[in-house]
Scaffold this active site. Structure first.
Site, short mmCIF file in Angstrom:
data_model
loop_
_atom_site.label_atom_id
_atom_site.label_comp_id
_atom_site.label_asym_id
_atom_site.label_seq_id
_atom_site.Cartn_x
_atom_site.Cartn_y
_atom_site.Cartn_z
CE1 TYR A 1 -3.39 -10.13 -0.06
CE2 TYR A 1 -5.32 -8.71 -0.15
CZ TYR A 1 -4.17 -9.13 0.49
OH TYR A 1 -3.82 -8.54 1.67
CB CYS B 1 -0.86 0.04 1.25
SG CYS B 1 -1.83 -1.43 1.41
CG HIS C 1 -1.69 -9.42 4.12
ND1 HIS C 1 -1.45 -9.16 2.80
CD2 HIS C 1 -0.50 -9.52 4.72
CE1 HIS C 1 -0.13 -9.11 2.60
NE2 HIS C 1 0.45 -9.33 3.76
CG ASP D 1 3.58 -10.17 5.09
OD1 ASP D 1 4.66 -10.78 4.97
OD2 ASP D 1 3.02 -9.60 4.14
#
Ligand code: ADP
Ligand code: SF4
Length: 684
Positions: free
Chosen positions: A170, A31, A173, A266
């Site tokens: 995806y 991001c 997360h 992560d």
């Protein structure tokens, strides 16, 4: 200079399905909150990474449909064809340098509350959304599943039109619908999409096949998959579902992008994961189950560690988010044999905090991050000096060091004076705190650069007075003299000194970090809420002292929620037997005893005994020198006060301030004017 042959392996091309990465450096999706609201800034941010040598440069999460949108954050968006031109800016910019562009298509489901579209979120089964927003997600019907597949297909086709080379599915997360289908916690369906792992993986398998058909044979399909959630039997585990899912889907994607979940694991900070390559114990098995290339992360900044990952068969591509933020030119520097020029990530997660606050990206080590288009700043280039005037920088903390380094890069003759023998200011002190050794990298990178500058004079152990400075007759003077922690308790809870505090021998973080030893029972009063209070508590426990930490907030180190550390800090302090008293402020103190008041009901009070009181509330600028010199401002062409001396803040803010001052010296730009480029909404 050229690279050491032992690093040649890092520059081998790697085929990824139908496309070829020119080397093994891979900027995984991350991001930056430039996104759909600031597409030119987004494109320039990614272009610079391609220029810096990354073979693959990816987007951040890209929303594929308004039913899972991330407002108020500003990430990627590909809802319909009108979004394609903004993505074209990015893919063209990345292709300019021969790199591949990857797009992370994201459907965040439970992780979104759709503040803009106001559509009720969906989930494999009806459940509560993430966070504490009073809203629930509805369970998906078969039609919803068909719709979701179609949205993903449409977005994949648009990605090809936009020029991407790699399209992501995806599932990581704890932020993606395809991961939620895998998790019994969210998937309690009794149809063919629920129950057994074979059923729970069905949607992911279907979407991988859909995506491949949608993108055709010119584009690769990547799967970003979290192999372990680090929640033991309460979550997905590498040894169980992680391994099984990879076995089941082994050859379906062209690339496995593997990591651990959630984001706090992560992107663990250096305080909790100090070792480079910390994800290897979880992800190392992946290559044994697939013939497809594997990319993984682990805050890699050392070329030797990268080579070791490749040679030992752990990874095929070296993934990086934060190291690519701290140094977009990391691959180029290894290629050119300039290892000492690498600006290593310190693992502080200021970049992550910006994202969590929905603000455009910033970085402690790289002050140009996010400013590439906005201010036309390049991480490696800077405008040449306007004159050959000398510049004096006083104070060699993060602000002074960055400022001196960049002024020297511009070609100014620089004198840097520092009161202490060691450079680094607060980062030298704070890097002694438990888990914070990497903060010294802020100093080490800059010191190693400036000692090589021929026109740089460094005076250590040199506390300058205003008289000394006037005598030097240097036309440009920049004061980076830092700040000091207050003793009187003034901070958020107290606008004025705490009652009785002047009669007590109080210690501050500066005292402890300069060598004063606390003794006996330690009371830490934390009204700062960042890392200092918690880290000092940990340090005192290392010395076996009993510690009580009091804070007016309802959690310890509460601002570290943004850096993804808060839960870990609170858990660590509990495990160290630190007594935690939250939601209490310090009402008054006498020698040896403090009265605390509950912040919601000041009549509820607690008496607590202490031998050492450490106040962590707020800081005061060391601006006396600036005030004195201001009386002689006609003697200087420039007299500036920067960093913590101007306004105490984060290390990132001090570095940025030093950079800004160096860029702006002798420019026409008003230092404080918001003279940067803005992106205006296109009015259709
Ligand atoms: P910042 O975060 O703004 O860089 P720091 O507190 O880390 O601030 O660093 C300020 C540095 O300035 C410290 O290393 C301190 O020793 C030094 N310093 C403060 N006053 C003077 C002075 N009068 N002369 C030289 N150095 C000074
Ligand atoms: Fe690394 Fe900190 Fe920069 Fe993020 S902000 S990239 S963690 S140095």
């Amino acid at each position: 200079m050229s690279r050491d042959p032992k690093y040649d392996i890092l520059f081998e091309p790697v085929p990824i399905g139908p496309v070829i990465a020119k080397n093994r450096f891979y900027q995984v999706p991350h991001c930056n909150v430039l996104g759909h609201g600031r597409p030119r800034a987004e494109a320039e941010n990614r272009r610079i990474k391609a220029e810096g040598g990354w073979a693959v440069v990816c987007t951040q999460e890209v929303e594929i449909h308004p039913s899972a949108e991330l407002t108020p954050s500003v990430e990627g968006r590909l809802w319909d064809d009108r979004d394609i031109p903004a993505h074209r800016l990015m893919t063209d910019a990345v292709h300019e340098h021969g790199s591949l562009a990857g797009i992370e298509l994201a459907y965040n489901a439970l992780h979104t509350i759709n503040l803009y579209s106001r559509i009720a979120p969906i989930s494999p089964s009806a459940t509560v959304v993430h966070g504490n927003f009073p809203m629930q997600a509805r369970g998906m019907s078969h039609k919803d599943i068909r719709d979701l597949r179609q949205w993903h297909i449409d977005a994949a086709k648009r990605s090809v039109q936009a020029g991407y080379d790699i399209v992501y599915v995806y599932a990581g997360h704890d932020m993606s619908i395809f991961q939620y289908f895998l998790k019994p916690q969210y998937n309690q369906r009794s149809d063919e999409y629920g129950g057994s792992l074979e059923n729970r993986v069905r949607l992911l398998r279907e979407v991988l096949i859909d995506t491949r058909e949608a993108v055709g044979d010119k584009c690769a399909v990547a799967l970003r998959f979290a192999v372990d959630e680090l929640r033991g039997a309460d979550g997905l585990q590498a040894e169980c579902e992680g391994r099984d899912v990879i076995g089941m889907l082994a050859e379906l994607p062209d690339l496995w992008d593997v990591n651990i979940s959630g984001w706090d694991n992560d992107s663990a900070t250096a305080r909790f994961e100090p070792i480079e390559g910390f994800q290897e114990p979880y992800t190392a098995f992946v290559k044994s189950l697939t013939s497809k290339p594997v990319v993984g992360v682990g805050r890699f900044t050392s070329a030797d560690a990268m080579v070791s990952q490749i040679k030992r068969g752990v990874l095929d591509l070296i993934g990086a988010a934060r190291p690519s933020i701290a140094d977009p030119f990391l691959p180029r520097k290894i290629e050119q044999g300039r290892l000492e020029d690498i600006r290593e990530c310190i693992g502080c997660n200021i970049c992550v905090a910006q994202d969590n606050m929905c603000g455009p990206i910033r970085c402690t080590q790289n002050p140009t991050q996010g400013e590439e288009w906005k201010r036309d700043w390049h991480p490696e280039n800077i405008e040449p000096a306007v004159s050959s005037d000398a510049v004096l920088v006083v104070g060699a903390g993060p602000a002074g060091l960055e400022c001196a380094m960049q002024l020297a890069n511009r070609g100014y003759p620089v004198t840097l004076a520092e009161a202490k023998e060691t450079l680094g200011g607060r980062v030298t002190l704070e890097s002694q705190l438990p888990g914070m050794a990497s903060y010294a990298r802020v100093r080490d990178y800059r010191e190693s650069q400036i000692v090589r500058q021929p026109d740089m004079q460094i005076y250590r152990d040199n506390m300058l007075s205003s008289g000394d400075i006037l005598e030097l007759e240097i036309p440009h003077v920049i004061l980076a003299t830092g700040s000091e922690w207050r003793r009187d308790g003034v901070g958020r809870a107290h606008a004025f000194a705490v009652d009785g505090i002047e009669s007590v021998a109080v210690l501050t973080p500066d005292d402890i970090l300069s060598g004063t030893k606390p003794n006996g029972r330690v009371l830490i009063y934390d009204d700062d809420h960042y890392y200092m209070g918690g880290a000092l508590a940990e340090r005192c426990r290392q010395d076996n002292l009993p510690v009580c930490l009091v804070t007016p907030d309802s959690k310890v180190s509460s601002w570290t929620e943004y850096t993804l550390e808060q839960e870990k800090i609170q858990a660590r302090l509990l495990s160290l037997d630190v007594e935690l008293i939250v939601s209490h402020e310090l009402l008054n103190v006498t020698q040896g005893a403090a009265t605390l008041a509950n912040v919601y009901d000041k009549n509820r009070r607690v008496e607590i005994a202490f031998d050492t009181l450490i106040m962590v509330t707020s800081r005061q600028s060391n601006d006396a020198l600036y005030e004195e010199l201001s009386a002689y401002s006609d003697k200087f062409k420039t007299l500036l006060c920067i960093g913590d001396c101007l306004a105490p803040g984060t290390v990132a803010a001090a570095v940025y301030d030093g950079h800004l001052a160096a860029r702006n010296l002798e420019s026409e730009i008003d230092f404080y004017a918001p003279l940067f480029r803005r992106e205006m909404p296109g009015l259709e």
